[in-house]
Design a protein around this motif. Structure first.
Motif, PDB file in Angstrom:
ATOM      1  N   VAL A 193     -11.447   9.471  -8.300  1.00  0.00           N
ATOM      2  CA  VAL A 193     -11.933  10.794  -7.653  1.00  0.00           C
ATOM      3  C   VAL A 193     -11.179  11.801  -7.226  1.00  0.00           C
ATOM      4  O   VAL A 193     -11.037  12.871  -7.425  1.00  0.00           O
ATOM      5  N   LEU A 194      -9.838  11.228  -7.212  1.00  0.00           N
ATOM      6  CA  LEU A 194      -8.468  12.214  -6.918  1.00  0.00           C
ATOM      7  C   LEU A 194      -8.371  12.827  -8.324  1.00  0.00           C
ATOM      8  O   LEU A 194      -7.219  13.869  -8.192  1.00  0.00           O
ATOM      9  N   GLY A 195      -8.964  12.596  -9.429  1.00  0.00           N
ATOM     10  CA  GLY A 195      -8.436  13.167 -10.730  1.00  0.00           C
ATOM     11  C   GLY A 195      -7.542  12.496 -11.521  1.00  0.00           C
ATOM     12  O   GLY A 195      -7.269  12.973 -12.688  1.00  0.00           O
ATOM     13  N   GLY A 196      -7.713  11.109 -11.535  1.00  0.00           N
ATOM     14  CA  GLY A 196      -7.033  10.147 -12.267  1.00  0.00           C
ATOM     15  C   GLY A 196      -7.566   9.916 -13.630  1.00  0.00           C
ATOM     16  O   GLY A 196      -8.771  10.028 -13.690  1.00  0.00           O
ATOM     17  N   HIS A 197      -6.935   9.626 -14.656  1.00  0.00           N
ATOM     18  CA  HIS A 197      -7.600   9.400 -15.858  1.00  0.00           C
ATOM     19  C   HIS A 197      -6.821   8.359 -16.585  1.00  0.00           C
ATOM     20  O   HIS A 197      -5.776   7.777 -15.992  1.00  0.00           O
ATOM     21  N   SER A 198      -7.140   7.989 -17.936  1.00  0.00           N
ATOM     22  CA  SER A 198      -6.344   6.724 -18.513  1.00  0.00           C
ATOM     23  C   SER A 198      -4.985   6.907 -18.656  1.00  0.00           C
ATOM     24  O   SER A 198      -4.323   5.809 -18.340  1.00  0.00           O
ATOM     25  N   LEU A 199      -4.569   8.040 -18.909  1.00  0.00           N
ATOM     26  CA  LEU A 199      -3.083   8.293 -19.349  1.00  0.00           C
ATOM     27  C   LEU A 199      -2.176   8.115 -17.973  1.00  0.00           C
ATOM     28  O   LEU A 199      -1.254   7.467 -17.847  1.00  0.00           O
ATOM     29  N   MET A 200      -2.856   8.923 -16.681  1.00  0.00           N
ATOM     30  CA  MET A 200      -2.396   8.723 -15.670  1.00  0.00           C
ATOM     31  C   MET A 200      -2.204   7.109 -15.018  1.00  0.00           C
ATOM     32  O   MET A 200      -1.515   6.713 -14.440  1.00  0.00           O
ATOM     33  N   ALA A 201      -3.322   6.434 -15.498  1.00  0.00           N
ATOM     34  CA  ALA A 201      -3.391   4.847 -15.138  1.00  0.00           C
ATOM     35  C   ALA A 201      -2.199   4.227 -15.838  1.00  0.00           C
ATOM     36  O   ALA A 201      -1.648   3.430 -15.181  1.00  0.00           O
ATOM     37  N   LEU A 202      -1.795   4.634 -16.973  1.00  0.00           N
ATOM     38  CA  LEU A 202      -0.689   3.916 -17.550  1.00  0.00           C
ATOM     39  C   LEU A 202       0.829   4.508 -16.907  1.00  0.00           C
ATOM     40  O   LEU A 202       1.465   3.518 -16.703  1.00  0.00           O
ATOM     41  N   LYS A 203       0.706   5.584 -16.278  1.00  0.00           N
ATOM     42  CA  LYS A 203       2.086   5.927 -15.779  1.00  0.00           C
ATOM     43  C   LYS A 203       1.923   5.175 -14.287  1.00  0.00           C
ATOM     44  O   LYS A 203       3.088   4.992 -13.846  1.00  0.00           O
ATOM     45  N   VAL A 204       0.673   5.014 -13.547  1.00  0.00           N
ATOM     46  CA  VAL A 204       1.018   4.163 -12.491  1.00  0.00           C
ATOM     47  C   VAL A 204       1.258   2.891 -12.897  1.00  0.00           C
ATOM     48  O   VAL A 204       2.091   2.266 -12.045  1.00  0.00           O
ATOM     49  N   ILE A 205       0.765   2.101 -13.859  1.00  0.00           N
ATOM     50  CA  ILE A 205       1.192   0.756 -14.062  1.00  0.00           C
ATOM     51  C   ILE A 205       2.735   0.848 -14.547  1.00  0.00           C
ATOM     52  O   ILE A 205       3.607  -0.008 -13.802  1.00  0.00           O
ATOM     53  N   ALA A 206       3.350   1.982 -15.118  1.00  0.00           N
ATOM     54  CA  ALA A 206       4.873   1.962 -15.257  1.00  0.00           C
ATOM     55  C   ALA A 206       5.511   2.034 -13.954  1.00  0.00           C
ATOM     56  O   ALA A 206       6.435   1.465 -13.619  1.00  0.00           O
ATOM     57  N   GLY A 207       5.176   3.089 -12.961  1.00  0.00           N
ATOM     58  CA  GLY A 207       5.536   3.050 -11.661  1.00  0.00           C
ATOM     59  C   GLY A 207       5.590   1.919 -10.830  1.00  0.00           C
ATOM     60  O   GLY A 207       6.743   1.497 -10.029  1.00  0.00           O
ATOM     61  N   LEU A 208       4.373   1.116 -11.024  1.00  0.00           N
ATOM     62  CA  LEU A 208       4.595  -0.089 -10.108  1.00  0.00           C
ATOM     63  C   LEU A 208       5.483  -1.226 -10.762  1.00  0.00           C
ATOM     64  O   LEU A 208       6.100  -1.985 -10.022  1.00  0.00           O
ATOM     65  N   LYS A 209       5.672  -1.312 -12.202  1.00  0.00           N
ATOM     66  CA  LYS A 209       6.460  -2.104 -12.707  1.00  0.00           C
ATOM     67  C   LYS A 209       8.018  -1.786 -12.348  1.00  0.00           C
ATOM     68  O   LYS A 209       8.633  -2.725 -11.897  1.00  0.00           O
ATOM     69  N   GLU A 269       0.755  -1.335  -0.032  1.00  0.00           N
ATOM     70  CA  GLU A 269       0.267   0.109  -0.123  1.00  0.00           C
ATOM     71  C   GLU A 269       1.029   1.330  -0.040  1.00  0.00           C
ATOM     72  O   GLU A 269       0.536   2.190  -0.800  1.00  0.00           O
ATOM     73  N   PRO A 270       1.785   1.293   0.783  1.00  0.00           N
ATOM     74  CA  PRO A 270       2.621   2.645   0.834  1.00  0.00           C
ATOM     75  C   PRO A 270       3.358   2.957  -0.450  1.00  0.00           C
ATOM     76  O   PRO A 270       3.451   3.996  -0.894  1.00  0.00           O
ATOM     77  N   LEU A 271       3.737   1.895  -1.266  1.00  0.00           N
ATOM     78  CA  LEU A 271       4.467   2.006  -2.561  1.00  0.00           C
ATOM     79  C   LEU A 271       3.536   2.523  -3.555  1.00  0.00           C
ATOM     80  O   LEU A 271       3.565   3.437  -4.374  1.00  0.00           O
ATOM     81  N   ILE A 272       2.288   2.029  -3.556  1.00  0.00           N
ATOM     82  CA  ILE A 272       1.357   2.420  -4.335  1.00  0.00           C
ATOM     83  C   ILE A 272       0.843   3.829  -4.256  1.00  0.00           C
ATOM     84  O   ILE A 272       0.469   4.663  -4.983  1.00  0.00           O
ATOM     85  N   ALA A 273       0.710   4.159  -2.723  1.00  0.00           N
ATOM     86  CA  ALA A 273       0.290   5.485  -2.425  1.00  0.00           C
ATOM     87  C   ALA A 273       1.269   6.455  -2.953  1.00  0.00           C
ATOM     88  O   ALA A 273       1.072   7.744  -3.370  1.00  0.00           O
ATOM     89  N   ARG A 274       2.531   6.242  -2.951  1.00  0.00           N
ATOM     90  CA  ARG A 274       3.619   7.041  -3.428  1.00  0.00           C
ATOM     91  C   ARG A 274       3.698   7.254  -4.922  1.00  0.00           C
ATOM     92  O   ARG A 274       3.858   8.310  -5.351  1.00  0.00           O
ATOM     93  N   THR A 275       3.223   6.248  -5.618  1.00  0.00           N
ATOM     94  CA  THR A 275       3.143   6.261  -7.067  1.00  0.00           C
ATOM     95  C   THR A 275       1.973   7.295  -7.437  1.00  0.00           C
ATOM     96  O   THR A 275       2.082   7.953  -8.298  1.00  0.00           O
ATOM     97  N   TRP A 276       0.695   6.967  -6.744  1.00  0.00           N
ATOM     98  CA  TRP A 276      -0.377   7.747  -7.009  1.00  0.00           C
ATOM     99  C   TRP A 276      -0.014   9.002  -6.736  1.00  0.00           C
ATOM    100  O   TRP A 276      -0.507  10.029  -7.439  1.00  0.00           O
TER     101      TRP A 276
END
Length: 605
Positions: free
Chosen positions: A556-572, A532-539
């Protein structure tokens, strides 16, 4: 260094794009021309299919200069339809099936369309518009349509861009402009001599698509990349590798989430990247330059407004500093001051572009056309030559390359999309509950909207519900790329000392409005455990927030599809796990997503 005094001679085109396509089909009829996930057409088959549809269009009255709507997903049929419109002599107007009905209706009325090529019934048919099925055939008794003989001045397409007054504007581009684009990129060595395999990655509603799909006219093979693949980085990369894509057009934002996946599997031929649509950040430029040095990619930065037929300058990505490079052959780039006088090298000015790629007009808007397309004072030998006022601030280096410095107006480029905040503000202010509206944009947070309400201060819990309702209103009115990631309801708009709206103060005003509302900190859950803390930092990094909690919702925090791709890259990068975009949508709450990631980690061998 480009000739800044007289127009450089345009490269001699090999002919109209359609004539080039027909020659390519005659040379290699059996070679693959276009493939999507389900179908593949050879050059001979594409020539036959497009000829049949062109006969149908001609039977419905399409002649040179006729505007024809094309409402199809990115598929083999779309390429058939675009070529058929050109072969009948017409110009296509792309109508993205994903756009709101109101937007499509406006474009249909504004272009005065009478025919729309489609693969499905229109859910909101427009009076006087006839749908044409992409597989419709002309009657057996109909005479075969002779191939038209177009002129360079015939229109090729009309693409609608965001409008500062709230009304999208159609840019009319000529057949000669498309021929110039292909020839100029060939002349500069950006297109290889031998046929290549090109990934079509852009929506047909944006001019970047022309640089991609029209390559079939010079004999290149198209591999279509649909929206589903665009939203799944791992599937996107697998599709590119499976079909041997050699040339790929991407925005800097999109490449940042694809780079690890594609650079890990470079294959035998370095991937040639055409990077454009928005400025390249310095760190990304350096990463691309390093990858090019290692032979993993061949990357070129391409720049150009819709009004100059896609690309006007190009630069191979090398060295440490981003730049726009030099004007393409046949393009003259002038750096002028407010009085339209040339400025010395090293001095900031506005970029004006002239040459064969300059568009014809804004459809049905002569005043705006006259404002942006000006007589070219440096082309005395070419009466009637015009230059386009880009609104981009640049500086010319001693070697002739151009540095991009920003805009002279509020227009922005985000994720490859050209955005006029005024269009969004107009759509928001049209809602009866809104008294005033403003929109800001930045690379980290995307689009943010702010408004005050017409009926006075909201109750303590009303702003969130009101914001959600207003965002739904915008989503029903505007295409997805114009819908803000977040909307804040303010008690009043911040003003400068002289009483004008203070755009820079809007984020702080939104923070104060949130702080003034009762908080419920005890009800929120802090991130715990290993994931959870790693995902929180990525978000937090992706969303531009100082704090993210375990029960927060990404969207709700303002994420969208391209931001979701950045989250995926960060978690990788941080966890070595690859999740799908679908998983972000299925598990929007941080804690839920963390459980999904933990399950994936547990299943790894």
């Amino acid at each position: 260094m480009p000739d800044t005094d007289g127009a450089p001679a345009a490269p001699a085109p090999h002919g109209d794009p359609v004539l080039r396509f027909l020659r390519a089909a005659d040379r290699t009829p059996d070679r693959p021309a276009v493939r999507d996930g389900q179908r593949c057409l050879s050059f001979g088959e594409l020539a036959d299919h497009s000829a049949r549809l062109a006969d149908v269009l001609a039977g419905h009255g399409v002649r040179r200069g006729t505007l024809v709507g094309v409402r199809l997903p990115r598929s083999v049929d779309l390429v058939v339809a675009l070529l058929a419109v050109w072969r009948a002599g017409g110009a296509y107007v792309p109508l993205d099936p994903g756009y709101p009905a109101e937007r499509l209706a406006h474009m249909t009325r504004d272009a005065d369309l009478r025919l729309v090529v489609t693969d499905r019934p229109d859910p909101a048919p427009h009076p006087g518009v006839r749908p044409v099925a992409v597989d419709e055939r002309a009657p057996d008794t109909a005479a075969r349509r002779p191939e038209t003989t177009p002129t360079p001045d015939d229109p090729a397409y009309v693409i609608y861009t965001s409008g500062s007054t709230g009304r999208p504007k159609g840019v009319v581009v000529s057949r000669g402009g498309v021929a110039h684009l292909i020839a100029a990129l060939e002349h500069g060595g950006l297109y290889a001599d031998a046929p290549r395999t090109v990934g079509w990655n852009a929506s047909v509603s944006f001019d970047a698509s022309v640089q991609q799909w029209a390559r079939v006219c010079r004999g290149d093979t198209l591999v279509l990349i649909d929206d589903r693949l665009r939203s799944e980085p791992a599937a996107f990369a697998a599709h590119v590798r499976e079909h041997g894509v050699t040339d790929l057009d991407v925005t800097p934002s999109h490449w940042q989430v694809l780079s690890d996946l594609l650079l890990d599997h470079p294959g035998g031929t370095p991937l040639r990247l055409f990077v454009g649509g928005e400025p390249i950040p310095t760190p990304l430029w350096r990463d691309l330059a390093l990858a090019a040095e290692r032979g993993l990619v061949e990357a070129v930065n391409v720049y150009g407004p819709t009004e100059t037929t896609v690309d006007a300058t190009a630069a191979w990505i090398t060295g440490d500093r981003p730049h726009l490079g030099l004007p393409l052959h046949g393009v003259r780039g002038q750096v002028l001051d407010a009085q339209l006088r040339p400025v010395p090298d090293g001095t900031e000015g506005e970029l004006f572009l002239a040459g064969s790629g300059v568009a014809q007009a804004y459809l049905g808007r002569p005043a705006l056309t006259a404002e942006r397309f000006l007589p070219d004072p440096a082309a005395a030998a070419s009466p009637g030559s015009r230059m386009y006022r880009t609104g981009d601030r640049v500086r010319r280096r001693a070697d002739g390359t151009l540095d991009y410095l920003g805009r002279t107006d509020r227009q922005v480029k985000l994720h490859g999309f050209r955005i006029e905040p005024g269009e969004i503000e107009t759509a928001l202010a049209d809602h009866p509950d809104v008294a005033a509206a403003a929109v800001t944009a930045d690379a980290a947070r995307g689009l943010s909207a702010y408004c005050t309400l017409a009926h006075g201060p909201a109750t303590a819990d009303a702003p969130e519900r009101t914001a959600a309702r207003l965002l739904s209103h915008l989503a029903a009115t505007l295409p997805p790329y114009l819908v803000p990631s977040r909307l804040a309801v303010l008690p009043d708009m911040p003003l400068t000392a002289n009483g004008k709206l203070d755009h820079a103060a809007l984020p702080a005003a939104a923070d104060r409005a949130r702080a003034a509302r009762p908080a419920d900190e005890d009800g929120h859950l802090e991130p715990t455990g290993p994931v959870e803390p790693l995902i929180a930092r990525t978000w937090a990094e992706v969303l531009g927030r100082d704090r993210v909690r375990a029960d927060d919702d990404f969207f709700v925090l303002g994420g969208h599809s391209l931001m979701a791709l950045k989250v995926i890259a960060g978690l990788k990068r941080s966890l070595g796990v690859v999740i799908s975009t679908r998983a972000v949508y299925q598990h929007p709450q941080l804690r839920e997503l963390a459980r999904h990631v933990e399950d994936l980690l547990a299943d790894r061998p």
